[in-house]
Design an enzyme around this catalytic site. Structure first.
Site, short mmCIF file in Angstrom:
data_model
loop_
_atom_site.label_atom_id
_atom_site.label_comp_id
_atom_site.label_asym_id
_atom_site.label_seq_id
_atom_site.Cartn_x
_atom_site.Cartn_y
_atom_site.Cartn_z
N TYR A 1 0.84 -1.20 0.00
CA TYR A 1 0.00 0.00 0.00
C TYR A 1 0.88 1.26 0.00
CZ TYR A 1 -3.91 2.99 1.50
OH TYR A 1 -4.87 3.95 1.59
N CYS B 1 -7.34 10.18 2.20
CA CYS B 1 -6.73 8.86 1.97
C CYS B 1 -5.31 8.97 1.45
CB CYS B 1 -7.57 8.04 1.01
SG CYS B 1 -9.17 7.63 1.69
N HIS B 2 -5.12 9.74 0.39
CA HIS B 2 -3.79 9.82 -0.19
C HIS B 2 -3.35 11.24 -0.46
CE1 HIS B 2 -5.57 5.90 -1.10
NE2 HIS B 2 -4.43 5.47 -0.64
N GLY B 3 -4.10 12.22 0.12
CA GLY B 3 -3.63 13.60 0.09
C GLY B 3 -3.80 14.35 -1.22
#
Lengths: 416, 175
Positions: A295, B139-141
């Site tokens: 991930y 979540c991932h910016g």
């Protein structure tokens, strides 16, 4: 190694059976008398531990399926029903959930053992490749299993991972809809993931059969990486290694049992005890711990590379991290198998282990500095290790002198 | 003559062999296709393709999230400052260049209607946050501006504007 047969049927019935279906002969040759290097250490017991883990997951899983309902309205409650109402369900469900984590502990140790002792080198490439396939299938199975309780992390984990398909150019969105059975994760998704989660462990079991078959052609690698040369280098698998493996299994069951009885939920995420809600994303989505290294690699690519956008780039990197393992036998061309005799390799290997732990840690951190920078650094080392360090070390390193045989290394020069 | 007959019969046999194989392959594909196609969205999922929604109740500066085809959809009543800010951005600064006008309906610039899934991996971005006065995906910016356009982070595209039209002044039909 098993050219000569050690089996002679003891009576007329055995003889009759042996002429028709030689299962007893097969068991005797491959499970009992199989010549095994006498210097195997405890890192070699994880193969047997993994067989046990797969067995535990299949038995508990079949039982859970008798009480579980794969429907978005009922799934969450049915898992609680198992934990509260079903006789012994509290323990059986915990064994299955904790069992997934223990499975990956053993898997990672087993793989790192192979990487250190060069167990992927000729003539054992196929064993290694089958092992990597088993790993990838186990990841897929665990991922689909995590969807089934239908909590918030189940739902959003599935959403994030299924969006990986939409990164594929042109047909991505169609493939995503094909996988999900809708425009978003929903009831059709839950149903098909349940079906596949039940199927895949049996596929894994079949590939484990091939993995062991391939192992029994050249026989085991061993800690010094020098092939078996004569019969006194080996001992029969039974009772020497059946007992050693059994002992290791018992020791492995101690932390396993501790989690099951004292902290069954500690490896999970509290958000997964909130029922799935397609309108609310948890503030911080984290996959199960065993998927975190990959991930981290997925989200480390947050920049465009030439015509590849960041999203596709992340997917390629994550896929590449897995595919990389398949070609390791051809990247590390050093003739010396065991890391014990490779003075330079050792350092880079342990740095790789630390780097892998760091990737795991970073996957659980929010997507902000300094974690995002560290993630890029660790991702770079992961790929450098395989693509640059292993091939270069194979050329420039001078290995330490190898013992001439397993017996010499075990007994010392005096007996040689 | 005999050799010619032999020759031609070999040809005929080859032809039959290839033809049988080809028919077999087409047959196998015809059997496999429905087995794969059953995975696609079914009739009950596709039936939810069009909805109507009255935006009149949303005060300026606030958003609601509604559901369309199982997907969350943001409906935001933008402030004047947000619209000006979005219009002032030069296209050259955008990762996925699109004007504010192209993302709204003429005469209804205050309404921004977008599918609420981050174009990276589908999380729901948090409103009124991020570095560009729009949305931020935790979540991932990924950072989106006040027109829902991607400005920084791993997401490749602007938040998707679904097909919709204003049926009356405040009634919107999505899909």
């Amino acid at each position: 190694m098993s050219e000569h047969s050690s089996y002679t049927p003891g009576n007329a019935v055995e003889k009759w059976l042996d002429d028709r279906l030689p299962v007893v002969r097969f068991a005797k040759e491959h499970l009992m008398d199989f010549p095994t290097p006498k210097n195997l250490n405890y890192w070699w017991t994880f193969g047997a531990i993994l067989v046990m883990c797969l067995g535990v997951q299949i038995v508990t899983g079949v039982i859970l399926a008798m009480h579980y309902t794969p429907n978005v309205g009922l799934a969450f409650d049915s898992v609680e029903h198992i934990r509260r109402d079903v006789n012994g369900g509290r323990i059986i469900q915990a064994v299955h959930a904790v069992g997934a984590s223990m499975f990956f502990v053993a898997l990672y140790i087993h793989m790192f053992r192979g990487l250190f002792y060069g167990s992927y080198k000729a003539p054992r490439e196929i064993i290694w490749i089958l092992g990597v396939l088993i790993f990838i299938l186990t990841v897929a199975t665990a991922f689909m299993g995590y969807i089934l309780p239908w909590g918030q992390m189940s739902f959003w984990g599935a959403t994030v991972i299924s969006n990986i398909f939409s990164a594929i150019p042109v047909v991505g969105e169609n493939i995503k809809q094909l996988v999900l059975g809708g425009f978003a994760v929903g009831n059709p998704t839950l149903n098909r993931f349940f079906s596949l989660h039940y199927l895949l462990p049996f596929v894994i079991a079949a590939i484990v059969g091939l993995h062991i078959w391939a192992l029994h052609v050249p026989g085991n690698n061993n800690p010094i990486g020098v092939e078996v040369k004569e019969s006194r280098d080996t001992v029969p698998f039974h009772p020497y290694y059946t007992m050693k493996d059994l002992f290791a299994m018992v020791v492995f069951m101690i932390p396993f049992a501790w989690f099951v009885f004292f902290a069954p939920d500690i490896l999970g995420h509290p958000d997964n005890y909130i029922m799935a809600n397609s309108q609310v994303t948890p503030a911080h989505i984290v996959p199960e711990w065993y998927l975190l290294p990959f991930y981290t690699i997925l989200r480390a690519i947050d920049f465009n590379v030439l015509f590849i956008d960041s999203k596709l780039g992340g997917v390629i990197a994550m896929g590449g991290a897995l595919v990389m393992l398949l070609i390791v036998p051809w990247l590390d061309t050093s003739k010396v198998r065991s890391g014990s005799f490779r003075p330079l390799f050792k350092w880079f290997y342990w740095l790789f282990v630390i780097n892998f732990v760091a990737l795991t840690y970073l996957g659980a951190q929010p997507a902000e500095a300094p974690y995002t920078h560290l993630a890029k650094l660790c991702t770079a080392y992961y790929f450098l290790y395989f693509l640059v360090i292993l091939p270069v070390l194979s050329r420039i390193e001078t290995p330490k002198p190898l013992p001439t045989s397993i017996s010499e290394s075990v007994l010392g020069k005096a007996h040689a | 003559m005999a050799t010619q007959a032999e020759h031609s019969s070999t040809n005929r046999r080859d032809f039959l062999f290839v033809a049988t194989g080809a028919v077999g392959a087409v047959g196998a594909a015809a059997v496999v296709w429905p087995l794969i196609n059953q995975l696609n969205p079914d009739a009950s999922t596709l039936a939810l393709a069009s909805i109507e929604f009255d935006v009149g109740a949303i005060p300026e500066g606030q958003s609601v999230t509604i559901t369309w085809r199982g997907l969350p959809v943001f409906v935001r009543h933008r402030t004047g400052a947000e619209i000006e800010e979005a219009k002032a951005v030069p296209l050259s600064e955008l990762k996925d260049p699109e004007t504010d006008e192209a993302r709204t309906k003429e005469g209804h610039e205050e309404w921004l209607i977008m599918i609420a899934n981050c174009t990276h991996l589908g999380c729901i971005p948090v409103g009124e946050s991020g570095d560009f006065d729009g949305w931020f995906c935790p979540c991932h910016g990924s950072h989106y501006d006040s027109a829902g356009r991607i400005r920084r982070g791993p997401a490749p595209k602007n938040l998707v504007v679904p097909p919709y039209e204003f049926v009356s002044d405040t009634l919107v039909q999505i899909g």
